[in-house]
Design a protein around this motif. Structure first.
Motif, PDB file in Angstrom:
ATOM      1  N   ASN A 106       0.864  -1.166   0.000  1.00 28.50           N
ATOM      2  CA  ASN A 106       0.000   0.000   0.000  1.00 28.50           C
ATOM      3  C   ASN A 106       0.905   1.221   0.000  1.00 28.50           C
ATOM      4  OD1 ASN A 106      -2.100   1.794   0.320  1.00 28.50           O
ATOM      5  ND2 ASN A 106      -2.368   1.370   2.494  1.00 28.50           N
ATOM      6  N   GLY A 107       0.809   2.041  -1.029  1.00 33.24           N
ATOM      7  CA  GLY A 107       1.679   3.208  -1.106  1.00 33.24           C
ATOM      8  C   GLY A 107       0.906   4.459  -1.441  1.00 33.24           C
ATOM      9  N   ASP A 108       1.341   5.569  -0.878  1.00 29.74           N
ATOM     10  CA  ASP A 108       0.768   6.867  -1.203  1.00 29.74           C
ATOM     11  C   ASP A 108       0.955   7.117  -2.697  1.00 29.74           C
ATOM     12  OD1 ASP A 108       0.169   9.711   0.437  1.00 29.74           O
ATOM     13  OD2 ASP A 108       0.977   9.926  -1.581  1.00 29.74           O
ATOM     14  N   GLY A 109       0.001   7.758  -3.326  1.00 26.28           N
ATOM     15  CA  GLY A 109       0.082   8.012  -4.764  1.00 26.28           C
ATOM     16  C   GLY A 109       1.244   8.893  -5.173  1.00 26.28           C
ATOM     17  N   ASN A 110       1.774   9.672  -4.255  1.00 30.96           N
ATOM     18  CA  ASN A 110       2.881  10.574  -4.563  1.00 30.96           C
ATOM     19  C   ASN A 110       4.235  10.046  -4.102  1.00 30.96           C
ATOM     20  OD1 ASN A 110       1.128  12.533  -5.686  1.00 30.96           O
ATOM     21  ND2 ASN A 110       0.554  13.137  -3.613  1.00 30.96           N
ATOM     22  N   VAL A 111       4.276   8.792  -3.641  1.00 32.36           N
ATOM     23  CA  VAL A 111       5.537   8.193  -3.211  1.00 32.36           C
ATOM     24  C   VAL A 111       6.405   7.948  -4.441  1.00 32.36           C
ATOM     25  CG1 VAL A 111       6.549   6.095  -2.236  1.00 32.36           C
ATOM     26  CG2 VAL A 111       4.554   7.098  -1.188  1.00 32.36           C
ATOM     27  N   PRO A 112       7.701   8.258  -4.345  1.00 31.12           N
ATOM     28  CA  PRO A 112       8.584   7.941  -5.473  1.00 31.12           C
ATOM     29  C   PRO A 112       8.566   6.441  -5.775  1.00 31.12           C
ATOM     30  CG  PRO A 112       9.721   9.323  -3.868  1.00 31.12           C
ATOM     31  CD  PRO A 112       8.411   8.929  -3.269  1.00 31.12           C
ATOM     32  N   TYR A 113       8.635   6.130  -7.040  1.00 35.44           N
ATOM     33  CA  TYR A 113       8.613   4.745  -7.508  1.00 35.44           C
ATOM     34  C   TYR A 113       9.715   3.929  -6.835  1.00 35.44           C
ATOM     35  CZ  TYR A 113       8.449   0.943 -10.929  1.00 35.44           C
ATOM     36  OH  TYR A 113       8.347  -0.263 -11.532  1.00 35.44           O
ATOM     37  N   ASN A 114      10.847   4.545  -6.575  1.00 37.04           N
ATOM     38  CA  ASN A 114      11.977   3.861  -5.958  1.00 37.04           C
ATOM     39  C   ASN A 114      11.619   3.311  -4.579  1.00 37.04           C
ATOM     40  OD1 ASN A 114      14.678   2.999  -5.761  1.00 37.04           O
ATOM     41  ND2 ASN A 114      15.188   4.816  -4.574  1.00 37.04           N
ATOM     42  N   SER A 115      10.819   4.030  -3.808  1.00 31.87           N
ATOM     43  CA  SER A 115      10.433   3.557  -2.473  1.00 31.87           C
ATOM     44  C   SER A 115       9.574   2.302  -2.555  1.00 31.87           C
ATOM     45  CB  SER A 115       9.675   4.648  -1.720  1.00 31.87           C
ATOM     46  OG  SER A 115      10.492   5.766  -1.515  1.00 31.87           O
ATOM     47  N   ILE A 116       8.668   2.260  -3.520  1.00 27.78           N
ATOM     48  CA  ILE A 116       7.823   1.068  -3.706  1.00 27.78           C
ATOM     49  C   ILE A 116       8.689  -0.130  -4.100  1.00 27.78           C
ATOM     50  CG2 ILE A 116       5.934   0.074  -5.065  1.00 27.78           C
ATOM     51  CD1 ILE A 116       4.933   2.191  -3.182  1.00 27.78           C
ATOM     52  N   ILE A 117       9.626   0.093  -5.020  1.00 20.07           N
ATOM     53  CA  ILE A 117      10.503  -1.000  -5.463  1.00 20.07           C
ATOM     54  C   ILE A 117      11.369  -1.485  -4.306  1.00 20.07           C
ATOM     55  CG2 ILE A 117      12.455  -1.575  -6.979  1.00 20.07           C
ATOM     56  CD1 ILE A 117       9.711  -1.489  -8.334  1.00 20.07           C
ATOM     57  N   GLN A 118      11.888  -0.579  -3.493  1.00 16.44           N
ATOM     58  CA  GLN A 118      12.692  -0.991  -2.336  1.00 16.44           C
ATOM     59  C   GLN A 118      11.874  -1.861  -1.386  1.00 16.44           C
ATOM     60  OE1 GLN A 118      14.193   2.588  -0.563  1.00 16.44           O
ATOM     61  NE2 GLN A 118      15.815   2.841  -2.073  1.00 16.44           N
ATOM     62  N   LEU A 119      10.620  -1.495  -1.168  1.00 12.55           N
ATOM     63  CA  LEU A 119       9.754  -2.285  -0.302  1.00 12.55           C
ATOM     64  C   LEU A 119       9.482  -3.661  -0.908  1.00 12.55           C
ATOM     65  CD1 LEU A 119       8.013  -2.620   2.199  1.00 12.55           C
ATOM     66  CD2 LEU A 119       6.174  -1.432   1.002  1.00 12.55           C
ATOM     67  N   MET A 120       9.241  -3.703  -2.207  1.00  8.69           N
ATOM     68  CA  MET A 120       8.968  -4.990  -2.857  1.00  8.69           C
ATOM     69  C   MET A 120      10.199  -5.891  -2.842  1.00  8.69           C
ATOM     70  SD  MET A 120       6.482  -3.772  -5.942  1.00  8.69           S
ATOM     71  CE  MET A 120       6.080  -5.408  -6.497  1.00  8.69           C
TER      72      MET A 120
END
Length: 140
Positions: A106-120
């Motif tokens: 679950n990520g904020d819509g304005n979170v940088p793509y890099n943060s989502i990838i790091q979490l994944m």
């Protein structure tokens, strides 16, 4: 009467066709190698996305806020940010107890793509077999 000369049998393998095949394979690999990219493995649905069943297990929800802080909906402090190692430890512990628990990001819509990838990637290293992405429904 004709005398036929005996031919010697050749005991060599003709390697020219093999060399041709190897050169073609080398060219194919040289062309396709730059096209291969690494990524996080995600099991994508084969049909339209549907919400989780009401009777399915409660999923682990790993969240990222706008500041890049990680959260997990397990434990005593669900609203306090976690260090990446803490999050991975909690996920591993939960999956040992309940291995078939779905995991979603679950990520904020304005979170940088890099943060989502790091979490994944963090979840992948923790042994999560597949990761889903949460979205809000679109209202017209």
């Amino acid at each position: 009467m004709y005398v036929r000369a005996k031919r010697k049998r050749v005991a060599e393998i003709n390697v020219v066709p093999y060399i041709d095949v190897m050169l073609v394979l080398l060219i194919i690999f040289m062309v396709t190698a730059p096209l291969i990219t690494q990524g996080v493995k995600v099991d994508l649905p084969q049909a339209d996305a549907e919400p989780l069943d009401q009777d399915s297990k409660t999923p682990l929800v790993a969240s990222v806020d706008i500041n890049g802080n990680f959260y997990l909906n397990v434990g005593d402090s669900k609203t306090e940010p976690l260090e990446p190692e803490e999050l991975a430890t909690l996920v591993v512990a939960h999956l040992k107890v309940e291995p078939d628990t779905p995991v979603v990001v679950n990520g904020d819509g304005n979170v940088p793509y890099n943060s989502i990838i790091q979490l994944m990637v963090l979840l992948q290293k923790a042994g999560v077999p597949s990761v889903g992405l949460m979205t809000d429904s679109v209202e017209n």
